[in-house]
Design an enzyme around this catalytic site. Structure first.
Site, PDB file in Angstrom:
ATOM      1  N   GLU A 201       0.718  -1.367  -0.026  1.00 31.65           N
ATOM      2  CA  GLU A 201      -0.004   0.096  -0.049  1.00 31.65           C
ATOM      3  C   GLU A 201       1.032   1.155   0.033  1.00 31.65           C
ATOM      4  O   GLU A 201       1.837   1.389   1.038  1.00 31.65           O
ATOM      5  CB  GLU A 201      -0.943  -0.183   1.298  1.00 31.65           C
ATOM      6  CG  GLU A 201      -1.751  -1.055   1.296  1.00 31.65           C
ATOM      7  CD  GLU A 201      -2.173  -1.717   2.701  1.00 31.65           C
ATOM      8  OE1 GLU A 201      -1.907  -0.993   3.627  1.00 31.65           O
ATOM      9  OE2 GLU A 201      -2.857  -2.764   2.710  1.00 31.65           O
TER      10      GLU A 201
ATOM     11  N   GLU B  76      -3.997  -7.149   2.956  1.00 32.72           N
ATOM     12  CA  GLU B  76      -2.612  -7.608   3.483  1.00 32.72           C
ATOM     13  C   GLU B  76      -2.634  -9.009   3.267  1.00 32.72           C
ATOM     14  O   GLU B  76      -1.540  -9.472   2.882  1.00 32.72           O
ATOM     15  CB  GLU B  76      -2.753  -7.337   5.114  1.00 32.72           C
ATOM     16  CG  GLU B  76      -2.413  -6.054   5.562  1.00 32.72           C
ATOM     17  CD  GLU B  76      -3.339  -4.951   5.375  1.00 32.72           C
ATOM     18  OE1 GLU B  76      -4.795  -5.522   5.047  1.00 32.72           O
ATOM     19  OE2 GLU B  76      -3.153  -3.763   5.394  1.00 32.72           O
TER      20      GLU B  76
ATOM     21  N   GLN C 154       1.998  -2.036   5.702  1.00 31.46           N
ATOM     22  CA  GLN C 154       2.244  -0.555   6.329  1.00 31.46           C
ATOM     23  C   GLN C 154       2.689  -0.533   7.585  1.00 31.46           C
ATOM     24  O   GLN C 154       3.667   0.015   7.841  1.00 31.46           O
ATOM     25  CB  GLN C 154       0.986   0.205   5.577  1.00 31.46           C
ATOM     26  CG  GLN C 154       1.305   1.693   5.385  1.00 31.46           C
ATOM     27  CD  GLN C 154       0.267   2.145   4.715  1.00 31.46           C
ATOM     28  OE1 GLN C 154      -0.668   2.476   5.171  1.00 31.46           O
ATOM     29  NE2 GLN C 154       0.485   2.795   3.388  1.00 31.46           N
TER      30      GLN C 154
ATOM     31  N   ASP D  31       1.027  -3.397  13.015  1.00 34.37           N
ATOM     32  CA  ASP D  31      -0.171  -3.664  13.594  1.00 34.37           C
ATOM     33  C   ASP D  31      -1.113  -4.535  12.489  1.00 34.37           C
ATOM     34  O   ASP D  31      -1.925  -5.390  13.022  1.00 34.37           O
ATOM     35  CB  ASP D  31      -0.833  -2.560  14.042  1.00 34.37           C
ATOM     36  CG  ASP D  31      -0.019  -1.691  14.847  1.00 34.37           C
ATOM     37  OD1 ASP D  31      -0.101  -1.663  16.032  1.00 34.37           O
ATOM     38  OD2 ASP D  31       1.111  -1.026  14.475  1.00 34.37           O
ATOM     39  N   TYR D  32      -0.750  -4.223  11.406  1.00 36.07           N
ATOM     40  CA  TYR D  32      -1.785  -4.800  10.259  1.00 36.07           C
ATOM     41  C   TYR D  32      -1.060  -6.162   9.958  1.00 36.07           C
ATOM     42  O   TYR D  32      -1.881  -7.001   8.873  1.00 36.07           O
ATOM     43  CB  TYR D  32      -2.076  -3.866   9.213  1.00 36.07           C
ATOM     44  CG  TYR D  32      -2.399  -2.469   9.754  1.00 36.07           C
ATOM     45  CD1 TYR D  32      -3.202  -2.468  10.785  1.00 36.07           C
ATOM     46  CD2 TYR D  32      -1.909  -1.429   9.164  1.00 36.07           C
ATOM     47  CE1 TYR D  32      -3.574  -1.080  11.319  1.00 36.07           C
ATOM     48  CE2 TYR D  32      -2.242  -0.203   9.907  1.00 36.07           C
ATOM     49  CZ  TYR D  32      -3.118  -0.075  10.775  1.00 36.07           C
ATOM     50  OH  TYR D  32      -3.628   1.039  11.483  1.00 36.07           O
TER      51      TYR D  32
ATOM     52  N   HIS E  11      -1.132   1.826  16.080  1.00 39.08           N
ATOM     53  CA  HIS E  11       0.158   2.174  15.287  1.00 39.08           C
ATOM     54  C   HIS E  11       1.419   2.152  16.247  1.00 39.08           C
ATOM     55  O   HIS E  11       2.288   2.915  15.885  1.00 39.08           O
ATOM     56  CB  HIS E  11      -0.231   3.677  14.833  1.00 39.08           C
ATOM     57  CG  HIS E  11      -1.291   3.941  13.858  1.00 39.08           C
ATOM     58  ND1 HIS E  11      -2.580   4.057  13.984  1.00 39.08           N
ATOM     59  CD2 HIS E  11      -1.130   4.070  12.309  1.00 39.08           C
ATOM     60  CE1 HIS E  11      -3.080   4.141  12.877  1.00 39.08           C
ATOM     61  NE2 HIS E  11      -2.237   4.158  12.031  1.00 39.08           N
TER      62      HIS E  11
END
Ligand SMILES: Cc1ncc(C[n+]2csc(CCOP(=O)(O)OP(=O)(O)O)c2C)c(N)n1
Length: 788
Positions: free
Chosen positions: A478, A509, A531, A534-535, A576
């Site tokens: 991304e 993801e 990115q 956390d993701y 984040h």
């Protein structure tokens, strides 16, 4: 031809029937088969060319047989869990039956010529998980066709003419990753042909519970392309028993995909599952009498038989003769597989029995030992574990007799343990010459001219050099393309290398990782960006089930050297600034997990990983991109080895072990402690997997006798892992003069804002106070304060 097809289908059906019988008789633990799907798969195989890839699931035995990538003997060897790669080349007994794999690698781990074989990615059991990597398997054809720099890689592609065939059951299309993959393949205009085998059920659950309108192709119709346009899919709906139409459909769908790179979906309806889902239950429990009768009438094999007779290709009597011969053939293959499986196990049991018998002679426990021996010899279906249990029992009977004969048993047992560890545990990581563990350090070189730049510029120079050096390297994620990633590490690189090498993706993801897995399986070197750390949770399942297990579950038959690039630890708030490193290192055994403290270290790790064939996750420090670092003159060549901690500050009183963003905090605390006369040695472990390969932390502990593990993970997370590594595995306990300590983030997720961060993550003051108190316990005279 049709007779050949019928016989193949018939043999495959017999294999299913016999396989079920074998399982229910106790010779195998579980059986799942492709009965009912034979004719579709024979039609599909006709469209499959060398160099193409399959990404499918456990129903595909007929496809694999038709392609010649599976023999009947191998089929049964897998059912029996024959743990020998020669006999069971898909998984060497590591996966249950119905998990199909072709060996893409030579025994030394180097790539074979994939254009000389029909290829199959390695199946996984979680339904739908074959879909993410299909994205990359198909997209690779576009890259090989459209990127001039890849023209010479003829071992992997012939101008991108390869099709990636996906197969999935109707019920599994309800999984989110099915939709994510279908969308991504469409967006990427990649040549995939996706078959949905629709037998109306997912085990016992009917389509109305799975899908809106109970009809997957009706729901997928929005993906249908407008005639003449390239955007979207061709969607076909075919009956699973309609042999001629199935053949035409696959020829057409694969032909268009191959030539025009337009993907297709083939929804195969009116399919049956004659033996039910698997050996773990019977479908009579949930299918009505009418349904069972319908399935019988619509059995594709039966339909083909009648069609052959009606067309005059063979008579009833001819077919009967052929079937008799085929049944005999399948039974012979089964027998051969069973004997090949059993013979070495029986031989080991006999060896163990002979050793026990020898030990019995002159032993006080002779009678007991002979009983153990007899049990070993009379077991009609021995397992290796039975032999080990027998040896163990004998050793217990002999525990007071320290004789050479007992010792012979011990040695035999140890040799067996070693070979079984190899049998079931090899290839978790690369064993090839390209293993990341073989890459030695090439230190950074600085000169007077080495500029002081922002951290992101160090990475930028590293990625530029990598893309320049190796045309197989690609980066995507991304905002990676036009923007050059949200922190500018890829800035300007899309302009320089083009949209196909440095690319934006949708927010997806799971299929960003799938895209990377598929590309890597086809010989490319993807850097897939998630990115924020956390993701990564969105993709953890596919990383864990597919990528991390790939080399292991294929016994070194496949590899996917994917680099997952992400950034994390400290920034702002719950989503984040997470640092869930324990979840990652525990789920991703089979990958390297790298936590560089700054961008120069990160660049060194990228260079190491790009020279190797292991998959890895690299977690960059989120708040380090604007910190200035000197740019090494050899930014494209410098490498940092994996599993080698670095001492950031020497000290003699206490060892502080940390990594990533915490290095800065711990160093600051160590300086403050130094002013109070406490000399802390600060160690950056650098990589969590592998961890301190040469025992550097133990050496420090020998000097200081005290140790604290610090990170931002939850209590009991990665600090507990590090503690076990050092205190238990490295035997650090015997050097401790104070209890080992950990300092971590809180159990709750990080709160927003600078104060939220301060109360959620370890801070300089906490490190100082913990270490000072520790030293107070040692020397209250010098360090009088014990409360803060
Ligand atoms: C993620 C996941 N959930 C559940 C299961 C258990 N399971 C195995 S097969 C299956 C049904 C699949 O049905 P379908 O996709 O229609 O394929 P079929 O077996 O009918 O060919 C289920 C629920 C699984 N293997 N993976």
């Amino acid at each position: 031809m049709v007779l050949h097809d019928y016989r193949l289908a018939y043999r495959s059906r017999q294999a299913s029937l016999i396989g079920r019988r074998e399982t229910l008789s106790g010779k195998a633990k579980f059986g799942i088969f492709g009965d009912g799907k034979e004719i579709v798969q024979i039609a599909l195989a006709k469209a499959f060319r060398k160099g193409d890839f399959r990404s499918g699931y456990y129903r595909d035995q007929t496809l694999m047989l038709a392609l010649g990538e599976l023999t009947l003997q191998e089929f049964f060897a897998q059912l029996y869990a024959h743990a020998d790669v020669e006999a069971e080349p898909a998984t060497a007994g590591r996966a249950m039956n119905g998990h199909y794999v072709t060996r893409l690698l030579n025994p030394d781990g180097s790539w074979k010529n994939l254009m000389e074989a029909y290829n199959s990615a390695a199946d996984v059991s979680p339904t739908g998980s074959q879909m993410p990597r299909l994205v990359g398997l198909a997209y690779a054809s576009r890259l090989y066709r459209e990127l001039d720099v890849l023209k010479d890689f003829t071992q992997f592609s012939n101008h991108g003419n390869e099709v990636a065939f996906g197969t999935i059951g109707n019920a599994s299309t309800a999984e989110g990753m099915f939709w994510e993959a279908v969308n991504a393949i469409g967006v990427l205009k990649s040549p995939a042909v996706i078959t949905i085998y629709d037998d109306d059920y997912g085990i016992s659950v009917t389509n109305e519970y799975q899908m809106v309108k109970g009809d997957i192709s009706a729901v997928l119709s929005g993906f249908q392309r407008t005639p003449g346009e390239r955007d979207g899919y061709d969607i076909y709906r075919v009956k699973g028993w309609d042999y001629p139409t199935l053949i035409d459909t696959y020829r057409k769908a694969a032909g268009i995909a191959r030539k025009e790179h337009v993907p297709a979906i083939v929804h195969v309806v009116e399919l049956t599952q004659p033996q039910g889902h698997s050996t773990s239950g019977s479908h009579e429990r949930y299918k009505s009498k009418e349904r069972l009768e319908w399935e019988d009438e619509h059995d594709a094999l039966r339909w083909l038989r009648q069609w052959i007779i009606a067309q005059g290709f063979a008579s009833e009597a001819d077919l009967g003769e052929m079937e008799k011969e085929d049944r005999r053939h399948v039974e012979a293959m089964r027998k051969a597989a069973w004997h090949a499986y059993l013979a070495p196990i029986q031989q080991e049991a006999r060896q163990a029995a002979a050793l026990i018998e020898q030990a019995a002679a002159g032993s006080a426990a002779s009678a007991d030992l002979l009983q153990v021996k007899n049990r070993l010899l009379t077991n009609p279906m021995p397992l290796r574990r039975d032999t080990m249990a027998g040896i163990h029992a004998a050793l217990v009977f002999l525990k007071d007799e320290d004789s050479p004969r007992r010792q012979a048993l011990v040695e035999w047992k140890r040799a067996q343990e070693r070979s079984n560890q190899e049998r079931y545990g090899s290839h978790l990581y690369s064993q090839s010459a390209e293993s990341a563990l073989n890459v030695q350090a090439t230190p950074p070189v600085y000169s007077q001219n080495s500029p002081l730049v922002h951290g992101f510029e160090v990475l930028n120079a590293c990625f530029d050099a990598a893309l320049w050096r190796d045309p197989r390297v690609l980066a995507f994620g991304e905002d990676v393309g036009r923007l050059g990633d949200v922190n500018q590490g890829m800035r300007g690189l899309q302009e320089k290398y083009g949209e196909l090498r440095v690319s934006d993706t949708g927010i997806r993801e799971t299929t960003i990782i799938g895209q990377a897995i598929g590309l890597a399986l086809r010989g490319l070197k993807p850097i897939a960006e998630i990115q924020y750390l956390d993701y990564l949770l969105y993709a953890l399942q596919i990383l864990s089930d597919d990528l991390a297990t790939l080399q292991w579950r294929t016994h070194g038959g496949q590899k996917a050297p994917v680099i997952v690039r992400t950034r994390g630890h400290r920034l702002e708030g719950i989503w984040h600034s997470g640092s869930p490193m324990a979840s990652i290192i525990h789920l991703l055994r089979g990958m390297h997990v790298v936590t560089p403290r700054n961008m120069t270290q990160a660049a060194g790790f990228y260079n190491t990983l790009l020279r190797s064939d292991d998959p890895a996750v690299v977690v960059e420090v989120l708040n380090g991109y604007r910190v200035r670092e000197r740019l090494p003159d050899n930014i494209g060549e410098m490498t940092v080895p994996l599993g080698v901690p670095e001492i950031l500050r020497p000290g003699t009183d206490v060892t502080l072990v940390t990594y990533g963003a915490c290095c800065r905090i711990v160093l600051e605390a160590a300086e403050a402690l130094g002013q109070q006369g406490i000399e802390a040695e600060v160690i950056d472990v650098q990589t969590l997997l592998p961890f301190d390969r040469y025992g550097a932390i133990l050496e420090s502990l020998k000097k200081t006798s005290r140790i604290v593990f610090i990170d931002e993970d939850v209590p009991g997370g990665t600090t507990a892992y590090m503690l076990q590594e050092v205190i238990e595995k490295q035997r650090g306990y015997s050097w401790l003069d104070s209890p080992p300590r950990t300092l971590t983030g809180t159990s709750h997720r990080p709160a927003y804002g600078s104060d939220g961060d301060y109360w959620s993550k370890p801070n300089v003051e906490q490190v100082f106070e913990l270490v000072y108190t520790l030293m107070h316990e040692v020397d209250p005279g010098r360090f009088p304060v014990d409360s803060w």
